[in-house]
Scaffold this active site. Structure first.
Site, PDB file in Angstrom:
ATOM      1  N   ASP A   1      38.132  44.782  35.642  1.00 39.15           N
ATOM      2  CA  ASP A   1      36.794  44.637  35.055  1.00 39.15           C
ATOM      3  C   ASP A   1      36.350  43.191  34.849  1.00 39.15           C
ATOM      4  O   ASP A   1      35.273  42.962  34.279  1.00 39.15           O
ATOM      5  CB  ASP A   1      36.733  45.399  33.723  1.00 39.15           C
ATOM      6  CG  ASP A   1      36.740  46.909  33.946  1.00 39.15           C
ATOM      7  OD1 ASP A   1      36.074  47.363  34.889  1.00 39.15           O
ATOM      8  OD2 ASP A   1      37.430  47.615  33.189  1.00 39.15           O
TER       9      ASP A   1
ATOM     10  N   ASP B   1      33.314  52.147  40.808  1.00 41.44           N
ATOM     11  CA  ASP B   1      32.787  51.093  39.927  1.00 41.44           C
ATOM     12  C   ASP B   1      33.225  49.697  40.381  1.00 41.44           C
ATOM     13  O   ASP B   1      32.544  48.699  40.149  1.00 41.44           O
ATOM     14  CB  ASP B   1      33.277  51.287  38.483  1.00 41.44           C
ATOM     15  CG  ASP B   1      33.435  52.726  38.046  1.00 41.44           C
ATOM     16  OD1 ASP B   1      33.680  53.600  38.897  1.00 41.44           O
ATOM     17  OD2 ASP B   1      33.328  52.985  36.846  1.00 41.44           O
TER      18      ASP B   1
HETATM   19  N1  GLY Z   1      33.205  51.375  34.751  1.00 44.66           N
HETATM   20  C1  GLY Z   1      33.284  52.440  33.852  1.00 44.66           C
HETATM   21  C2  GLY Z   1      32.086  53.321  33.797  1.00 44.66           C
HETATM   22  O1  GLY Z   1      31.177  53.271  34.600  1.00 44.66           O
HETATM   23  O2  GLY Z   1      32.071  54.122  32.882  1.00 44.66           O
END
Ligand code: GLY
Length: 402
Positions: free
Chosen positions: A116, A176
């Protein structure tokens, strides 16, 4: 706070010869919403000045503001909201708050235990660098790109997303993760070292091959066999079912491939983004107001909760996609994004200043199967909504910023 900025922008538009009624309406909507967002976000920032290592996350089950430390994946979004609002509104107080909240995320440049880093740093330090040219921000971003790159394995060709749940997934990659590639692309341009951009392209190519179904919808989690480098499982974590289409996942895919086209100029990414956009825009269960249910296959549609975060991410991506395509498809992307902005700017979604614990939008879904963050504000919904408003004002209406 410049209380007359939205009114001034409307007069500015009215003064421009050839400004259509539609443009005047969109100008008023966008400028009014940016102003509301700025009022709310200044109040949010003010409320956290005496809690110097906390960042807004959501509203908890007790109805109170829930914050996170910098190591939660959403930490960079509120600083990013402040930078975008500073870009649009120009207030020194917004800049001061943006600098303050950006510093709160700085130590994440050394994070190597999850993917992240791109979200955390590029939304905060990335926007800060873009607007100020502060070289100290560039150093943090470059270290962040180095940290993120440690998670790339050539055998798989992707950056590993998560380290948890090792008994189930050998090498999980979630859709993501496409969003973290923008940091790597920037790092190659800034440093002259091609390795970051090569990792980004490899990740995008392998994901394009394995994450998508024939109808161009995306799985959430693809786990790879670490020896063969081939997919071993195609699952969901936050969606309704392994074979369902989790709304935010489709939004990450749309945004990620549109961004990769911008960063590389490679037409295959544009074509892929177009196919994902068609899946979303043609979907029979995308409501008329264009804010998706949390999963396109949620069994209780039309009673299922909507996800404003997915709608906001889609709006921001569709504005960009409309500007790099032509003809009816381009017009359709822009029209859907405009409907999304209108819906999100209505009282149903846009909070009255002083309510909603100072978050901008209501009605998002974080993790429905985990019974966490259902029908609540989320800091990333606010970020992509404000980004979409700024993109619309700057790139579609071509109004001056600040
Ligand atoms: N990256 C985590 C979400 O979209 O919840």
């Amino acid at each position: 706070m410049k209380i007359y900025s939205s009114v001034a922008a409307v007069f500015c538009c009215l003064a421009v010869a050839g400004c259509s009624t539609h443009e005047k309406e969109m100008s008023a909507l966008v400028n009014g919403s940016l102003h509301t967002a700025a009022v709310q976000s200044e109040r949010m920032a003010e409320s956290l000045m005496d809690r110097p290592d906390e960042l807004p996350r959501t509203i908890g089950k007790d109805g109170k503001l829930m914050t996170s430390k910098s190591n939660w994946w959403t930490s960079g979004f509120f600083p990013g909201v402040l930078w975008y609002l500073y870009e649009a509104e120009g207030d020194d107080s917004l800049k001061m708050y943006a600098e303050n909240f950006t510093r709160r995320v700085e130590k994440e440049q050394f994070t190597t235990d999850n993917h992240d880093v791109g979200f955390m740093l590029y939304c905060s330090f990335g926007n800060g660098l873009r607007l100020t040219g502060n070289e100290e921000y560039a150093k943090v971003l470059l270290q962040g790109a180095r940290s993120l790159s440690t998670r790339f394995r050539p055998q798989v060709g992707c950056i590993r997303s998560w380290d948890w749940n090792r008994q189930v997934w050998q090498y999980p990659v979630i859709i993501d993760n496409m969003m973290n590639l923008e940091l790597l692309s920037w790092a190659s341009k800034y440093s002259g070292d091609p390795k970051f951009a090569e990792i980004a392209r490899s990740h995008a190519d392998v994901t394009m091959k394995h994450h998508f179904r024939p109808d161009h919808s995306s799985y959430h989690v693809v786990s790879y066999d670490t020896i063969t480098g081939q997919p071993e499982k195609k699952n969901t974590c936050q969606g309704y079912a392994h074979e369902s289409s989790w709304a935010r996942g489709q939004a990450w895919a749309l945004y990620g491939y549109t961004m990769m086209y911008r960063e590389t100029g490679d037409r295959k990414y544009l074509d892929h983004a177009g196919n994902v956009a068609r899946f979303i825009m043609d979907h029979p269960r995308l409501p008329e107001d264009k804010i998706p249910y949390w999963d396109f296959d949620a069994p209780d549609i039309p009673d299922a909760p909507r996800d404003a975060s997915a709608g906001a991410i889609m709006a921001s991506a569709l504005i960009e996609l409309s500007l790099c395509t032509e003809g009816d498809f381009s017009k359709r992307c822009l029209s859907v994004a405009e409907t999304q902005l209108k819906t999100l700017s209505s009282p149903e979604y846009l909070a009255e200043p002083g309510t909603n614990c100072h978050f901008i939008l209501k009605h998002s879904v974080g993790n429905y199967p985990g019974k966490s963050e259902v029908d609540v504000p989320l800091t990333y919904a606010d970020y992509y909504y404000v980004e979409a408003l700024v993109r619309y004002k700057r790139d579609v209406l071509k109004e001056n910023m600040r």
